[in-house]
Scaffold this active site. Structure first.
Site, mmCIF file in Angstrom:
data_model
loop_
_atom_site.group_PDB
_atom_site.id
_atom_site.type_symbol
_atom_site.label_atom_id
_atom_site.label_comp_id
_atom_site.label_asym_id
_atom_site.label_seq_id
_atom_site.Cartn_x
_atom_site.Cartn_y
_atom_site.Cartn_z
ATOM 1 C CG HIS A 1 -0.221 -0.183 2.531
ATOM 2 N ND1 HIS A 1 0.190 -1.429 2.957
ATOM 3 C CD2 HIS A 1 0.166 0.685 3.491
ATOM 4 C CE1 HIS A 1 0.776 -1.331 4.135
ATOM 5 N NE2 HIS A 1 0.795 -0.043 4.477
ATOM 6 C CG HIS B 1 1.005 5.108 4.666
ATOM 7 N ND1 HIS B 1 0.242 5.031 5.804
ATOM 8 C CD2 HIS B 1 1.752 3.976 4.636
ATOM 9 C CE1 HIS B 1 0.525 3.903 6.444
ATOM 10 N NE2 HIS B 1 1.431 3.238 5.745
HETATM 11 P P1 5GP Z 1 1.998 0.030 7.473
HETATM 12 O O1 5GP Z 1 2.428 0.153 8.914
HETATM 13 O O2 5GP Z 1 1.936 -1.434 7.064
HETATM 14 O O3 5GP Z 1 2.770 0.884 6.505
HETATM 15 O O4 5GP Z 1 0.528 0.616 7.433
HETATM 16 C C1 5GP Z 1 -0.606 -0.096 7.791
HETATM 17 C C2 5GP Z 1 -1.670 0.905 8.105
HETATM 18 O O5 5GP Z 1 -2.908 0.217 8.158
HETATM 19 C C3 5GP Z 1 -1.493 1.605 9.452
HETATM 20 O O6 5GP Z 1 -1.295 3.006 9.249
HETATM 21 C C4 5GP Z 1 -2.788 1.292 10.194
HETATM 22 O O7 5GP Z 1 -3.293 2.395 10.914
HETATM 23 C C5 5GP Z 1 -3.724 0.879 9.086
HETATM 24 N N1 5GP Z 1 -4.748 -0.067 9.532
HETATM 25 C C6 5GP Z 1 -4.552 -1.173 10.309
HETATM 26 N N2 5GP Z 1 -5.724 -1.792 10.533
HETATM 27 C C7 5GP Z 1 -6.685 -1.070 9.894
HETATM 28 C C8 5GP Z 1 -8.099 -1.225 9.752
HETATM 29 O O8 5GP Z 1 -8.722 -2.149 10.280
HETATM 30 N N3 5GP Z 1 -8.736 -0.290 9.004
HETATM 31 C C9 5GP Z 1 -8.085 0.740 8.401
HETATM 32 N N4 5GP Z 1 -8.812 1.605 7.697
HETATM 33 N N5 5GP Z 1 -6.747 0.926 8.520
HETATM 34 C C10 5GP Z 1 -6.057 0.022 9.242
#
Ligand code: 5GP
Length: 138
Positions: free
Chosen positions: A98, A100
């Site tokens: 993903h 951000h």
């Molecule tokens: P990463 O840390 O892998 O770059 O980002 C994962 C993101 O997914 C985090 O910013 C976290 O807040 C988001 N996230 C985790 N669980 C959920 C969820 O159940 N719903 C949504 N909308 N975002 C989520």
């Protein structure tokens, strides 16, 4: 194992979806690090950027640009971070690729500290590091 993003894509859990087409979906990040914080996610569950097919990645970048412009407009953001964490060491917590889209505001509380090591690196070391990447590209 299916991630939380697959559950959102399959409508097994709710999310605030702002965009969807046949290849990608975008929804508000639950953490809302800043107002408008949005995730752009391919429908297909590739784990990280290394696995993403080039054409799908190109489409995801295109949609990330659209979402960035929309967030800037909607929230009158002063700037936008576009970032992707790949691997646990880089802060990835959901192992479904993903981007951000993180609106930035003057005096917001976001911290992503880049320490400048320029003065510790000799010209020879710069050359060596550049060569290492060039060789790995072959
Ligand atoms: P990463 O840390 O892998 O770059 O980002 C994962 C993101 O997914 C985090 O910013 C976290 O807040 C988001 N996230 C985790 N669980 C959920 C969820 O159940 N719903 C949504 N909308 N975002 C989520």
């Amino acid at each position: 194992m299916s991630t939380v993003f697959e559950k959102i894509i399959n409508r097994e859990i709710p999310a605030y979806i702002v965009y969807e087409d046949e290849l990608v979906i975008a929804f508000l990040d639950i953490s809302q690090v800043t107002p408008g914080h949005t995730l752009v996610v391919p429908i297909a569950p590739y784990e990280n950027i290394y696995e993403m097919p080039d054409d799908l990645l190109a489409h995801a970048v295109k949609i990330t640009k659209k979402i960035s412009i929309a967030c800037k407009k909607a929230f009158d953001a002063d700037g936008i971070y576009v970032l992707s964490n790949n691997g646990e060491a880089a802060g990835q917590t959901v192992f479904h690729f993903h981007f951000h889209v993180l609106p930035r505001y003057i005096n917001d509380d976001v911290s992503l500290k880049f320490v400048n090591h320029m003065n510790d690196v000799t010209k020879d070391e710069f050359k060596k590091r550049a060569l290492m990447i060039k060789e790995a590209l072959l």
